[in-house]
Design a protein around this motif. Structure first.
Motif, short mmCIF file in Angstrom:
data_model
loop_
_atom_site.label_atom_id
_atom_site.label_comp_id
_atom_site.label_asym_id
_atom_site.label_seq_id
_atom_site.Cartn_x
_atom_site.Cartn_y
_atom_site.Cartn_z
N VAL A 1 -57.97 28.06 -52.62
CA VAL A 1 -57.30 26.50 -52.44
C VAL A 1 -57.01 26.20 -53.85
O VAL A 1 -58.05 25.83 -54.21
N ASP A 2 -55.73 25.76 -53.44
CA ASP A 2 -55.73 24.90 -54.90
C ASP A 2 -55.66 23.55 -54.57
O ASP A 2 -54.49 22.79 -54.09
N LEU B 1 -58.62 18.14 -42.43
CA LEU B 1 -57.52 19.22 -41.98
C LEU B 1 -56.12 19.09 -42.91
O LEU B 1 -55.62 20.63 -43.49
N LEU B 2 -56.15 18.36 -43.20
CA LEU B 2 -54.64 18.54 -43.95
C LEU B 2 -55.46 19.09 -46.23
O LEU B 2 -54.77 19.32 -46.62
N ARG B 3 -56.72 18.56 -46.00
CA ARG B 3 -57.11 19.37 -46.87
C ARG B 3 -57.52 20.66 -47.13
O ARG B 3 -58.28 20.38 -47.86
N LEU B 4 -57.32 21.25 -45.40
CA LEU B 4 -58.44 22.74 -45.68
C LEU B 4 -60.25 22.72 -46.46
O LEU B 4 -60.36 23.70 -46.88
N SER B 5 -60.71 21.55 -45.49
CA SER B 5 -61.37 21.98 -46.06
C SER B 5 -62.64 22.81 -45.15
O SER B 5 -61.78 23.01 -43.61
N VAL B 6 -64.18 23.19 -45.42
CA VAL B 6 -64.77 24.04 -44.28
C VAL B 6 -64.85 23.59 -43.20
O VAL B 6 -64.82 24.83 -42.17
N PRO C 1 -59.14 31.26 -45.99
CA PRO C 1 -59.77 29.73 -45.83
C PRO C 1 -59.72 29.79 -43.91
O PRO C 1 -60.54 29.21 -43.49
N ALA C 2 -59.05 31.18 -43.41
CA ALA C 2 -59.29 31.08 -41.95
C ALA C 2 -60.82 31.71 -41.71
O ALA C 2 -61.37 31.08 -40.99
N GLY C 3 -61.40 32.73 -42.14
CA GLY C 3 -62.53 32.60 -42.34
C GLY C 3 -63.62 31.81 -42.71
O GLY C 3 -64.45 31.59 -41.77
N ALA C 4 -63.24 30.52 -43.63
CA ALA C 4 -64.26 29.80 -43.75
C ALA C 4 -64.02 28.29 -42.86
O ALA C 4 -65.26 28.10 -42.79
N MET C 5 -63.33 28.69 -41.94
CA MET C 5 -62.39 27.12 -41.17
C MET C 5 -63.97 27.81 -39.66
O MET C 5 -63.62 27.44 -38.73
N THR C 6 -63.28 29.33 -39.63
CA THR C 6 -64.18 29.87 -38.25
C THR C 6 -65.66 29.77 -38.86
O THR C 6 -66.65 29.42 -37.63
N ALA C 7 -66.01 30.26 -39.93
CA ALA C 7 -67.83 29.45 -39.89
C ALA C 7 -67.84 28.30 -39.74
O ALA C 7 -69.09 27.66 -39.51
N GLY C 8 -67.19 26.88 -40.46
CA GLY C 8 -67.55 25.88 -39.89
C GLY C 8 -67.50 25.63 -38.65
O GLY C 8 -67.76 24.83 -38.58
#
Length: 418
Positions: free
Chosen positions: A35-36, A65-70, A154-161
């Motif tokens: 993510v930038d 969410l809007l910042r695509l955090s884990v 990012p999808a994998g990071a959010m799933t792990a999150g």
């Protein structure tokens, strides 16, 4: 507070809860890989400032969410999984049998909820990553690169999150203080809410800030009082057990009561209808080529009279439907008849069921009206104070509900140790 922390068991639970909350907030501020960060942060801040709907999403996700955090998905996957499992319990006989199987069945259902929450997190995380890759999130192209790997990271990071969030909720519920879901939801709301008030001061001045703060405090106080009164108040219908002679001894004849509570749904109808009324806005923003809509329901104004009327009526109707099946007068009357109990002056069986239904109807007649007023109270108070209540009013209601649930669980744990 000092007496609370002197109890070793409570002190350990409190420390564990604080540690879990700190880890949760760190995860909500940790950006996903690929993510930038600078571009996404600037775009998210601008979107929250310019579009009130994005401000609502930012508030509900704790700013992640809007910042695509884990941990940007927050508790959303778990809540969605809980709703799906509850529907399955009502409609699927096997799930209904598990719910009636006691503690073992409830533990298995909770396991299903946790597994489904991770699946929901994977689906939501993938959807958010794909939307970011296609430029549908604020800021356009905010991923550092292109290709399948850029979306999967990012999808994998959010799933792990989501897995970590579910574990933290379970840890707080089993070894900490309060309900894990309520604690984490309250924390992420409380983390964003002061920024909302401070933005009012920066944009509208000190006078508007003081009026908004006063409206928030009054709204929170009135919501808490109304919910506590509805939750604690009950109509006690007296019952008498028949006396029986066994040998030369007399048994039974004790007097007790059947409690009929004023409310069984709490703030759930208000939360549900707020979510449903804002779904069109979310769909319109994620729809390909939809742009930023400006309609009544795709960009609703919580300070408008029409929105308050629709919210009031829908919450009142949903509270009636939610409380209708909470107490079954026929089942209660049958149980009393089997146990040899009766309401004084009322014949057992069907007359008792009719009487209990009549009393329940009169006791709960005003509850939908009060819950409807509670749902619109924060927005109405903020509108009268001159503030835009789209985000702040919802946050006040959610803060009061999550705070009440958390405080109730902590009080229960405190009562177990004294």
């Amino acid at each position: 507070m000092s007496g609370f922390l002197r109890v070793s068991g409570l002190r350990a639970k409190f420390s564990l809860t604080v540690l879990a909350v700190v880890l949760y907030r760190l995860g909500q501020n940790l950006p996903s890989p690929g993510v930038d960060v600078r571009a996404l942060r600037a775009a998210a801040d601008a979107a929250v400032r310019d579009d009130r709907f994005y401000g609502l999403i930012d508030m509900l996700s704790g700013g992640g969410l809007l910042r695509l955090s884990v941990l940007g998905l927050g508790v959303f996957p778990y809540v969605a999984a809980s709703v799906v499992v509850q529907l399955l319990v009502v409609t699927v006989p096997r799930m209904r049998a598990l719910a009636a199987a006691g503690g073992a069945g409830a533990a298995r259902i909770q396991r299903y909820v946790r597994i489904l929450a991770v699946v929901m997190g994977a689906l939501m995380g993938t959807a958010v990553a794909v939307a970011a890759a296609k430029g549908r999130l604020p800021g356009g192209d905010v991923l550092a690169g292109s290709g399948v790997g850029t979306v999967l990271a990012p999808a994998g990071a959010m799933t792990a999150g989501t897995l970590v969030t579910t574990w933290l909720m379970r840890l707080i519920s089993s070894r900490g203080l309060g309900d894990g879901l309520a604690v984490l939801f309250f924390v992420q709301l409380a983390a964003v809410f002061p920024g909302l008030l401070w933005r009012v001061r920066q944009e509208e001045g000190t006078g508007a800030f003081a009026a908004t703060t006063a409206a928030v405090l009054v709204s929170v106080l009135l919501v808490i009082v109304a919910v506590l009164v509805l939750d604690r108040a009950e109509r006690r219908v007296p019952i008498q057990y028949a006396r029986r002679m066994i040998g030369v001894r007399r048994f039974g004849g004790a007097a007790t009561y059947v409690p009929l509570r004023l409310d069984h749904a709490g703030l759930v109808p208000a939360f549900t209808m707020l979510a449903l009324l804002h779904l069109p806005g979310l769909a319109a923003r994620l729809w390909p080529g939809g742009g930023r809509p400006d309609g009544l329901w795709t960009s609703p104004d919580q300070g408008s009279v029409w929105f308050m009327v629709v919210l009031f009526v829908s919450v009142a109707v949903l509270s009636v439907l939610s409380s209708a099946g909470a107490v079954d007068p026929v089942r209660v009357a049958d149980r009393l008849k089997r146990e040899g109990a009766f309401v004084p002056g009322i014949r057992p069986g069907r007359p008792t069921a009719d009487y209990l239904g009549y009393v329940r109807l009169r006791v709960t007649a005003g509850t939908p009206f009060v819950l409807g007023l509670v749902a619109v109270l924060p927005s109405a108070a903020l509108a009268l104070a001159g503030d835009q209540p789209f985000v702040t009013g919802t946050c006040v209601l959610l803060l009061a509900g999550a705070g009440l649930r958390t405080a109730g669980r902590i009080a229960d744990r405190w009562g177990q140790h004294i």
